[in-house]
Design a protein around this motif. Structure first.
Motif, PDB file in Angstrom:
ATOM      1  N   ASN A  15       0.842  -1.198   0.000  1.00  0.00           N
ATOM      2  CA  ASN A  15       0.000   0.000   0.000  1.00  0.00           C
ATOM      3  C   ASN A  15       0.879   1.250   0.000  1.00  0.00           C
ATOM      4  OD1 ASN A  15      -2.347  -1.628   0.189  1.00  0.00           O
ATOM      5  ND2 ASN A  15      -2.078  -1.773   2.418  1.00  0.00           N
ATOM      6  N   PHE A  16       1.437   1.570  -1.156  1.00  0.00           N
ATOM      7  CA  PHE A  16       2.298   2.744  -1.258  1.00  0.00           C
ATOM      8  C   PHE A  16       1.466   4.023  -1.151  1.00  0.00           C
ATOM      9  CE2 PHE A  16       4.941  -0.443  -3.422  1.00  0.00           C
ATOM     10  CZ  PHE A  16       6.170  -0.201  -2.812  1.00  0.00           C
ATOM     11  N   PRO A  17       2.019   5.071  -0.534  1.00  0.00           N
ATOM     12  CA  PRO A  17       1.298   6.344  -0.413  1.00  0.00           C
ATOM     13  C   PRO A  17       1.419   7.207  -1.668  1.00  0.00           C
ATOM     14  CG  PRO A  17       3.378   6.470   0.738  1.00  0.00           C
ATOM     15  CD  PRO A  17       3.268   5.055   0.237  1.00  0.00           C
ATOM     16  N   PHE A  18       1.820   6.600  -2.764  1.00  0.00           N
ATOM     17  CA  PHE A  18       1.938   7.270  -4.057  1.00  0.00           C
ATOM     18  C   PHE A  18       1.775   6.200  -5.130  1.00  0.00           C
ATOM     19  CE2 PHE A  18       6.135   6.442  -2.180  1.00  0.00           C
ATOM     20  CZ  PHE A  18       6.591   5.445  -3.038  1.00  0.00           C
ATOM     21  N   ASP A  19       1.610   6.617  -6.359  1.00  0.00           N
ATOM     22  CA  ASP A  19       1.523   5.673  -7.472  1.00  0.00           C
ATOM     23  C   ASP A  19       2.944   5.297  -7.901  1.00  0.00           C
ATOM     24  OD1 ASP A  19       1.171   4.301  -9.867  1.00  0.00           O
ATOM     25  OD2 ASP A  19      -0.494   5.577 -10.533  1.00  0.00           O
ATOM     26  N   PRO A  20       3.338   4.014  -7.775  1.00  0.00           N
ATOM     27  CA  PRO A  20       4.695   3.617  -8.183  1.00  0.00           C
ATOM     28  C   PRO A  20       5.045   4.034  -9.607  1.00  0.00           C
ATOM     29  CG  PRO A  20       3.658   1.834  -6.968  1.00  0.00           C
ATOM     30  CD  PRO A  20       2.595   2.878  -7.202  1.00  0.00           C
ATOM     31  N   ARG A  21       4.052   4.163 -10.464  1.00  0.00           N
ATOM     32  CA  ARG A  21       4.312   4.555 -11.851  1.00  0.00           C
ATOM     33  C   ARG A  21       4.793   6.003 -11.958  1.00  0.00           C
ATOM     34  NH1 ARG A  21      -1.478   2.778 -14.113  1.00  0.00           N
ATOM     35  NH2 ARG A  21      -1.971   3.914 -12.189  1.00  0.00           N
ATOM     36  N   GLY A  79       4.248  -1.299 -11.023  1.00  0.00           N
ATOM     37  CA  GLY A  79       4.303  -0.361 -12.143  1.00  0.00           C
ATOM     38  C   GLY A  79       5.506   0.540 -12.247  1.00  0.00           C
ATOM     39  N   PHE A  80       6.429   0.550 -11.247  1.00  0.00           N
ATOM     40  CA  PHE A  80       7.630   1.384 -11.383  1.00  0.00           C
ATOM     41  C   PHE A  80       8.433   0.915 -12.586  1.00  0.00           C
ATOM     42  CE2 PHE A  80      12.244   1.681 -10.414  1.00  0.00           C
ATOM     43  CZ  PHE A  80      12.367   3.047 -10.587  1.00  0.00           C
ATOM     44  N   ASN A  81       8.863   1.875 -13.416  1.00  0.00           N
ATOM     45  CA  ASN A  81       9.489   1.517 -14.686  1.00  0.00           C
ATOM     46  C   ASN A  81      10.824   2.223 -14.899  1.00  0.00           C
ATOM     47  OD1 ASN A  81       9.364  -0.010 -17.073  1.00  0.00           O
ATOM     48  ND2 ASN A  81       8.728   1.781 -18.264  1.00  0.00           N
ATOM     49  N   GLY A  82      11.418   2.754 -13.816  1.00  0.00           N
ATOM     50  CA  GLY A  82      12.653   3.521 -13.952  1.00  0.00           C
ATOM     51  C   GLY A  82      13.882   2.743 -13.534  1.00  0.00           C
ATOM     52  N   GLN A  83      14.995   3.470 -13.412  1.00  0.00           N
ATOM     53  CA  GLN A  83      16.264   2.866 -13.002  1.00  0.00           C
ATOM     54  C   GLN A  83      16.378   2.844 -11.481  1.00  0.00           C
ATOM     55  OE1 GLN A  83      19.149   5.365 -14.998  1.00  0.00           O
ATOM     56  NE2 GLN A  83      19.125   4.104 -16.850  1.00  0.00           N
ATOM     57  N   ILE A  84      17.217   1.916 -11.006  1.00  0.00           N
ATOM     58  CA  ILE A  84      17.552   1.810  -9.580  1.00  0.00           C
ATOM     59  C   ILE A  84      19.056   2.006  -9.480  1.00  0.00           C
ATOM     60  CG2 ILE A  84      17.505   0.355  -7.527  1.00  0.00           C
ATOM     61  CD1 ILE A  84      15.174  -1.198  -9.033  1.00  0.00           C
ATOM     62  N   LEU A  85      19.491   3.052  -8.800  1.00  0.00           N
ATOM     63  CA  LEU A  85      20.905   3.415  -8.740  1.00  0.00           C
ATOM     64  C   LEU A  85      21.504   3.018  -7.394  1.00  0.00           C
ATOM     65  CD1 LEU A  85      20.650   7.040 -10.225  1.00  0.00           C
ATOM     66  CD2 LEU A  85      20.864   4.863 -11.444  1.00  0.00           C
ATOM     67  N   CYS A  86      22.673   2.398  -7.423  1.00  0.00           N
ATOM     68  CA  CYS A  86      23.371   2.027  -6.197  1.00  0.00           C
ATOM     69  C   CYS A  86      24.818   1.697  -6.548  1.00  0.00           C
ATOM     70  CB  CYS A  86      22.700   0.837  -5.507  1.00  0.00           C
ATOM     71  SG  CYS A  86      22.785  -0.706  -6.452  1.00  0.00           S
ATOM     72  N   THR A  87      25.635   1.335  -5.553  1.00  0.00           N
ATOM     73  CA  THR A  87      27.008   0.910  -5.807  1.00  0.00           C
ATOM     74  C   THR A  87      27.013  -0.547  -6.274  1.00  0.00           C
ATOM     75  OG1 THR A  87      27.392   0.130  -3.548  1.00  0.00           O
ATOM     76  CG2 THR A  87      27.833   2.472  -4.008  1.00  0.00           C
ATOM     77  N   PRO A  88      28.090  -1.005  -6.928  1.00  0.00           N
ATOM     78  CA  PRO A  88      28.133  -2.399  -7.401  1.00  0.00           C
ATOM     79  C   PRO A  88      27.954  -3.457  -6.309  1.00  0.00           C
ATOM     80  CG  PRO A  88      29.792  -1.095  -8.535  1.00  0.00           C
ATOM     81  CD  PRO A  88      29.226  -0.211  -7.458  1.00  0.00           C
ATOM     82  N   PRO A  89      28.632  -3.361  -5.147  1.00  0.00           N
ATOM     83  CA  PRO A  89      28.392  -4.389  -4.118  1.00  0.00           C
ATOM     84  C   PRO A  89      26.961  -4.392  -3.610  1.00  0.00           C
ATOM     85  CG  PRO A  89      30.378  -3.121  -3.611  1.00  0.00           C
ATOM     86  CD  PRO A  89      29.669  -2.397  -4.708  1.00  0.00           C
TER      87      PRO A  89
END
Length: 463
Positions: free
Chosen positions: A45-51, A76-86
């Motif tokens: 139950n996200f408080p926003f639309d994942p899209r 529905g989230f359709n974007g990138q996920i940014l993080c470090t390689p490990p």
């Protein structure tokens, strides 16, 4: 620019912060909220639309920061996920493990929940959703600015705590005005085995910081090695017994194994058999080896002079469940490292079942145990505990140490903020802590002249 704290507000779990620059929406962390009054299913139950989310920035792999990403993708989230390689590699391990936990709980629900009490618990997400999420990961090296959009740049600053863990520091052009904000994620501590010390944050306008150990300081005096030598010498050498150490498979176990390697290779104690009974720990250790260049100088020097930090004589990584059960037939003194750290499920329960009534067994807790867990009941001194459908008397010795806690304490948190210029810092927002921890941290920072806010969940702040 608008900031909304949607998770880890006046509690520890469920980190999720929304940063909006005009119509551009950045979600910093997307963790599972597993506070006792919430069901796992409530996390969808996200408080926003994942899209509507454009990009996710992940500070580190722990489930209370990463564990709801597959749900976000599933919805529905359709974007990138940014993080470090490990972080990407460790997150995949932890998310797949979460699927197994969900499936086990669903199976137990179907088995025991008959009639009107059948809750028909469904997994929050499946392996397919994890793999869908992993396809969206883009990895960025530490201290390398990365432009997310024309107006937003992010840099990952190492903060210790866990391999790959980072503070996310944003530089933002907000309608022609230059602004900056740092999200600390979880801050580590200095001189921690395997991991580098946290790096100071660059000067920013706003800081969103964790507060887990606000008001509490770690024990001073004995080092990690000295503490473990004392316990092992008494339990395994003098008493010829066995030492059981519940430890989280990712991070804590690797630091513990490296410390044991140093102890035995330097001859501080006679050899003692060590079992690491966690397939997850074995897989995570391979990730630590893969990113060997990111380990601290002590670990790298050890490797160059003595070899693999995570391998030594008398150390066995136990893979199969059959081999795990055979450990109970090993009658020589030994050390058993197994998950889960709070004793809620996992192979550790088998070892407790067979050893909790053993006068020559010591159980050493090296991490926090939440209220309501079996670990917490043992630490508070319960004389009888329920394990695997049986009530068992506690004859084993119960000990606890915080020398391997991976969180910075009150002083570390205060010093993190004190690197900022109080004349130019416009706001400090405390998250990821109980109110009993946030308040003393807020008091200390406010007394030093820093502007501090303890956000309510879902409240937005114009920055």
């Amino acid at each position: 620019m608008k900031l909304t704290i949607h998770g880890a507000a006046r509690q520890v779990t469920g980190s999720m912060h929304l940063l909006e620059i005009g119509q551009y929406r950045i979600l910093i962390d997307c963790g599972l909220d597993y506070e006792k009054d919430r069901s796992v299913q409530s996390n969808e139950n996200f408080p926003f639309d994942p899209r509507d989310i454009d990009v996710v920035v992940l500070t580190h792999a722990h489930i209370d920061h990463s564990g709801n990403i597959p749900t976000l993708v599933r919805l529905g989230f359709n974007g990138q996920i940014l993080c470090t390689p490990p972080t990407a590699d460790l997150t995949e391990l932890l998310l797949l493990d979460s699927v197994n936990i969900f499936m086990n709980k669903a199976g137990k629900s179907r088995k025991h929940g008959k009639g009107k009490y059948n809750t028909n618990v469904q997994p929050l997400y499946l392996q397919k959703h994890v793999m869908d999420a992993m396809e969206r990961f883009i990895t960025i090296a530490f201290n390398k600015p990365f432009r997310i959009s024309g107006d937003v740049e992010v840099t990952f600053i190492p903060v210790g705590h866990l391999l790959g863990a980072a503070a996310a520091v944003f530089k933002i052009n907000d309608n022609g005005t230059e602004k900056s904000i740092a999200f600390t994620g979880d801050i580590g501590r200095k001189n921690y085995p395997v991991l580098d010390d946290p790096q100071p944050l660059p000067p920013v306008d706003f800081v969103v910081t964790e507060s887990t150990y606000g008001g509490r300081t770690h024990s001073k005096g004995k080092s990690v090695e000295e503490t473990l030598v004392d316990v092992i010498d008494k339990c395994c050498v003098k008493e010829q017994g066995r030492l059981i150490i519940p430890a989280f498979s990712i991070g804590r176990t690797q630091s513990l194994v490296f410390t044991l390697n140093k102890i035995f290779s330097s001859g501080l104690l006679p050899p003692v058999k060590v079992f690491v009974d966690s397939p997850m720990a074995s897989r995570a250790t391979r990730v630590f080896r893969k990113y060997h260049n990111l380990l601290n100088k002590e670990a790298q020097d050890f490797y160059n002079s003595l070899g693999d930090e995570f391998e030594f004589d008398n150390l066995t990584y136990v893979e199969t469940l059959q081999d795990s059960r055979q450990i109970s037939n090993y009658y020589e003194p030994c050390i058993i490292i197994s998950s889960a750290g709070m004793l809620e499920g996992g192979r550790i329960q088998d070892h407790l079942f067979y050893n909790i009534q053993n006068y020559y067994c010591t159980i050493l807790f090296i991490g926090y145990c939440a209220k309501g867990t079996l670990g917490n009941r043992l630490l508070r001194g319960d004389s009888i505990v329920h394990i695997k459908d049986r009530d068992l008397a506690v004859y084993a010795t119960i000990k606890q140490t915080d020398v391997l806690s991976a969180h910075g304490d009150h002083d570390d948190l205060v010093n993190t903020i004190k690197t900022q210029n109080k004349a130019t810092l416009k706001g400090v927002y405390l998250v990821h802590g109980e109110e009993s921890s946030m308040q003393p941290l807020s008091d200390a920072l406010t007394a030093d002249g820093y502007p501090v806010t303890i956000p309510e969940k879902g409240v937005s702040y114009l920055l």
